[in-house]
Motif scaffolding. Structure first.
Motif, PDB file in Angstrom:
ATOM      1  N   ARG A   1       0.829  -1.208   0.000  1.00 34.39           N
ATOM      2  CA  ARG A   1       0.000   0.000   0.000  1.00 34.39           C
ATOM      3  C   ARG A   1       0.864   1.258   0.000  1.00 34.39           C
ATOM      4  O   ARG A   1       0.552   2.232  -0.688  1.00 34.39           O
TER       5      ARG A   1
ATOM      6  N   TYR B   1      -2.423  -2.743  -4.617  1.00 33.15           N
ATOM      7  CA  TYR B   1      -3.567  -2.794  -3.701  1.00 33.15           C
ATOM      8  C   TYR B   1      -4.223  -4.165  -3.725  1.00 33.15           C
ATOM      9  O   TYR B   1      -4.663  -4.674  -2.685  1.00 33.15           O
TER      10      TYR B   1
ATOM     11  N   SER C   1      -2.119  -6.395  -1.643  1.00 35.26           N
ATOM     12  CA  SER C   1      -2.288  -6.098  -0.223  1.00 35.26           C
ATOM     13  C   SER C   1      -3.572  -6.719   0.319  1.00 35.26           C
ATOM     14  O   SER C   1      -3.582  -7.345   1.385  1.00 35.26           O
TER      15      SER C   1
END
Length: 201
Positions: free
Chosen positions: A68, A124, A127
């Motif tokens: 992130r 993202y 993550s």
């Protein structure tokens, strides 16, 4: 009346004069889950990256958080130097973020010519997958031509990011500029910017 070709050339010349500079890696936006609640994603990214890259030990063993932070840096490298909302920031922000982006991408094995948006989206996605306990999905998100080392190696690198002085310097300066703008009461440093874009036309 002007002849057709000179008039067209003049219009093209004028258009070139008013066309804003564009990030070499293209603009990027952040996903809806970049920040919790109704917070401002760009402000959160500035503050978060300054802390994360200024304290790399805080990311050690946490590839989800590192992914992130890297994604947020990629976004900021397109937004802060080019978004109208941040014109009050120091002019050195652009070159600093560009130098940091070269350092960041070299460290992680991100293709130097990769557009920023797919990099942000992939990081993202990785993550989210890692936080959900699906390491295989996280590795798949970091595979493909953008990530030149492959998914497993990139995920391992995220789990043990080294200190990156240029990245740390750029993000620290951005946080200082944000604080300065806040103290000056600049409207460009406050308010919502959505998932990026910073009020670009």
């Amino acid at each position: 009346m002007l002849p057709r070709l000179p008039r067209l050339a003049l219009l093209l010349l004028l258009a070139g004069c008013v066309t804003p500079d564009l990030p070499p890696q293209g603009y990027a936006t952040l996903p809806n889950d970049a920040v919790q609640g109704a917070g401002d994603p760009t402000r959160a990214a500035i503050i978060g990256t300054a802390y994360a890259f200024g304290n790399p030990a805080s990311l050690a063993g946490n590839p989800a958080a590192a992914a992130r932070a890297v994604a947020n840096y990629e976004y900021l490298a397109t937004e802060l130097p080019y978004g109208p909302r941040w014109r009050g920031f120091a002019g050195t922000i652009g070159p600093e973020f560009a130098a940091g982006l070269t350092e960041l991408r070299g460290t992680l094995g991100i293709a130097p010519n990769a557009p920023a948006q797919p990099v942000v989206e992939a990081l993202y996605a990785a993550s989210r997958a890692f936080n959900a306990g699906d390491q295989a999905a996280a590795e798949r998100s970091l595979s493909g031509p953008i990530f030149t080392r492959g998914g497993p190696a990139t995920l391992q690198r995220l789990a043990s990011l080294p200190a990156m002085p240029r990245v740390a310097a750029a993000t620290a300066h951005a946080a200082q500029e944000l604080d300065r703008q806040d103290r000056l009461g600049s409207p460009r440093g406050v308010g919502g910017g959505g998932g990026g874009g910073g009020g670009r036309p």
